[in-house]
Scaffold this motif. Structure first.
Motif, PDB file in Angstrom:
ATOM      1  N   LEU A  21      -1.888   5.114   0.804  1.00 40.41           N
ATOM      2  CA  LEU A  21      -1.652   3.672   0.656  1.00 40.41           C
ATOM      3  C   LEU A  21      -1.577   3.310  -0.816  1.00 40.41           C
ATOM      4  N   SER A  74       0.902  -5.146   6.710  1.00 38.87           N
ATOM      5  CA  SER A  74       1.749  -4.644   5.631  1.00 38.87           C
ATOM      6  C   SER A  74       1.844  -3.120   5.662  1.00 38.87           C
ATOM      7  N   ASN A  75       0.915  -2.504   6.333  1.00 34.42           N
ATOM      8  CA  ASN A  75       0.872  -1.033   6.391  1.00 34.42           C
ATOM      9  C   ASN A  75      -0.017  -0.637   7.546  1.00 34.42           C
ATOM     10  N   ALA A 115      -2.450 -10.257   4.101  1.00 34.82           N
ATOM     11  CA  ALA A 115      -1.827  -8.970   4.395  1.00 34.82           C
ATOM     12  C   ALA A 115      -2.965  -8.051   4.823  1.00 34.82           C
ATOM     13  N   ALA A 116      -2.727  -7.257   5.856  1.00 31.98           N
ATOM     14  CA  ALA A 116      -3.798  -6.404   6.363  1.00 31.98           C
ATOM     15  C   ALA A 116      -3.240  -5.065   6.817  1.00 31.98           C
ATOM     16  N   GLY A 117      -4.134  -4.093   6.910  1.00 33.44           N
ATOM     17  CA  GLY A 117      -3.755  -2.778   7.410  1.00 33.44           C
ATOM     18  C   GLY A 117      -3.921  -2.749   8.927  1.00 33.44           C
ATOM     19  N   TYR A 123      -9.071   1.162  -0.636  1.00 33.57           N
ATOM     20  CA  TYR A 123      -8.681   1.134   0.765  1.00 33.57           C
ATOM     21  C   TYR A 123      -9.681   1.985   1.542  1.00 33.57           C
ATOM     22  N   GLU A 124      -9.567   1.947   2.856  1.00 35.92           N
ATOM     23  CA  GLU A 124     -10.526   2.629   3.713  1.00 35.92           C
ATOM     24  C   GLU A 124     -10.268   4.141   3.728  1.00 35.92           C
ATOM     25  N   ALA A 148      -3.249   1.249   8.709  1.00 36.29           N
ATOM     26  CA  ALA A 148      -4.479   1.556   7.985  1.00 36.29           C
ATOM     27  C   ALA A 148      -4.584   3.063   7.745  1.00 36.29           C
ATOM     28  N   VAL A 152       2.168  -2.234  -0.092  1.00 36.04           N
ATOM     29  CA  VAL A 152       1.571  -3.308   0.709  1.00 36.04           C
ATOM     30  C   VAL A 152       2.271  -4.631   0.395  1.00 36.04           C
ATOM     31  N   VAL A 170      -7.418  -4.576   9.241  1.00 38.10           N
ATOM     32  CA  VAL A 170      -8.469  -4.606   8.207  1.00 38.10           C
ATOM     33  C   VAL A 170      -7.905  -5.136   6.898  1.00 38.10           C
ATOM     34  N   GLY A 171      -8.717  -5.948   6.243  1.00 40.84           N
ATOM     35  CA  GLY A 171      -8.317  -6.513   4.955  1.00 40.84           C
ATOM     36  C   GLY A 171      -9.524  -6.857   4.108  1.00 40.84           C
ATOM     37  N   MET A 172      -9.255  -7.504   2.986  1.00 40.60           N
ATOM     38  CA  MET A 172     -10.308  -7.750   1.992  1.00 40.60           C
ATOM     39  C   MET A 172     -10.540  -9.246   1.761  1.00 40.60           C
TER      40      MET A 172
HETATM   41  N1  HPA Z   1      -6.821  -2.076   4.050  1.00 40.44           N
HETATM   42  C1  HPA Z   1      -7.451  -3.115   3.468  1.00 40.44           C
HETATM   43  N2  HPA Z   1      -6.822  -4.179   2.997  1.00 40.44           N
HETATM   44  C2  HPA Z   1      -5.496  -4.218   3.121  1.00 40.44           C
HETATM   45  C3  HPA Z   1      -4.775  -3.175   3.713  1.00 40.44           C
HETATM   46  C4  HPA Z   1      -5.466  -2.055   4.205  1.00 40.44           C
HETATM   47  O1  HPA Z   1      -4.909  -1.088   4.743  1.00 40.44           O
HETATM   48  N3  HPA Z   1      -3.464  -3.536   3.660  1.00 40.44           N
HETATM   49  C5  HPA Z   1      -3.415  -4.762   3.079  1.00 40.44           C
HETATM   50  N4  HPA Z   1      -4.628  -5.182   2.746  1.00 40.44           N
END
Ligand code: HPA
Length: 273
Positions: free
Chosen positions: A246, A235-236, A114-116, A193-194, A238, A251, A210-212
């Protein structure tokens, strides 16, 4: 033999005491994307906690285990849950499960997360094929004595994500009439989060999402010569793009909401790999 390889062999031995299953394809299922594993014909499950020296995830929604089974004809091993650097693990520990799946026999690694969304054309719930990645903002997982048994000291990373596997994913998404964006995944360490300015900076650098996780796993897999492909579930948007704050539950919920479409795309792609 290096210490890291010795540790891998110990874990492999523990796996082999439970199953002789040799997977062709390894999948890492990101948060909210674990449902795919429930739909395969399971042969064996091994919680990470039963493997000596293995990093164990602590985040809710990342219950950690290997699931071995058949998706149609294909022999797969799924990682349901992964560990992250923000839990305090060294990058070299975070990639241990990837290396172990390689040693189990997997030649292909399918990464998901899942990433922003950084790209403003994205929307929450969309899917992004990972075409490339930016990993230099986190510590390289290959730092330390090189594990010669796996790969060379200075592995090439010109093309991390396999062109042919990626094309199959693109074709399957088109067949399913399933919207699929393409982009560059950026890994940061998290867990915060960022900031809005982080996101602006990442956009200038060429990042789309962006993700982790993920990028260091891809590096370890390429080091060992695995073919790699990946999909991010956006998922969202950023930080700073919508003005909304966030939170982890949102997410997770967004990832859950696309899990069916995601699962269908992964299944069809794997059948064609
Ligand atoms: N930033 C970092 N990691 C994430 C995000 C995000 O917005 N959404 C899901 N993982």
């Amino acid at each position: 033999m290096s210490v890291a390889y010795d540790k891998l062999q110990t874990a492999l031995k523990a796996v082999r005491e439970k199953t002789d299953f040799v997977p062709d394809i390894a999948l890492v299922l990101g948060s909210g994307l674990g449902a795919y594993a429930d739909s395969i014909r399971t042969v064996c499950e091994i919680p990470y906690s039963e493997l000596p020296g293995f990093p164990v995830s602590t985040v809710q929604g990342h219950s950690g285990k290997f699931i071995f089974g058949y998706d149609g004809e294909k022999k797969v091993v799924c990682m349901k849950g992964r560990v992250h650097m923000y839990e305090g693990y060294e990058p070299s520990d975070v990639v241990m499960p990837i290396r172990l799946m390689y040693l189990m026999g997997a030649k292909i690694l399918f990464l998901t997360n899942a990433a922003g969304g950084i790209n403003e054309s994205f929307h929450p719930g969309c899917l992004m094929l990972i075409e490339d990645q930016i990993s230099f903002l986190v510590r390289n997982p290959l730092i330390g004595p090189n594990v010669e048994e796996l790969g060379t000291r200075f592995p090439d990373m010109t093309r991390i994500y396999d062109k042919d596997l990626s094309q199959i994913i693109i074709d399957k998404a088109a067949e399913q009439n399933s919207e699929l964006f393409k982009g560059v995944y950026v890994q940061l360490s998290g867990p915060s989060y960022e900031s809005s300015s982080d996101v602006k900076a990442l956009r200038i650098l060429g990042g789309s999402a962006v993700g982790m996780s993920t990028a260091i796993e891809a590096i370890a897999a390429r080091h060992a010569g695995m073919r790699v492909c990946g999909i991010s579930v956006i998922s969202n948007m950023a930080a700073g793009i919508t003005g909304e704050e966030l939170n982890h539950e949102e997410v997770q919920k967004a990832a859950d909401s696309v899990s069916k479409r995601f699962e269908e795309l992964v299944r069809a792609s794997i059948a064609a790999f």
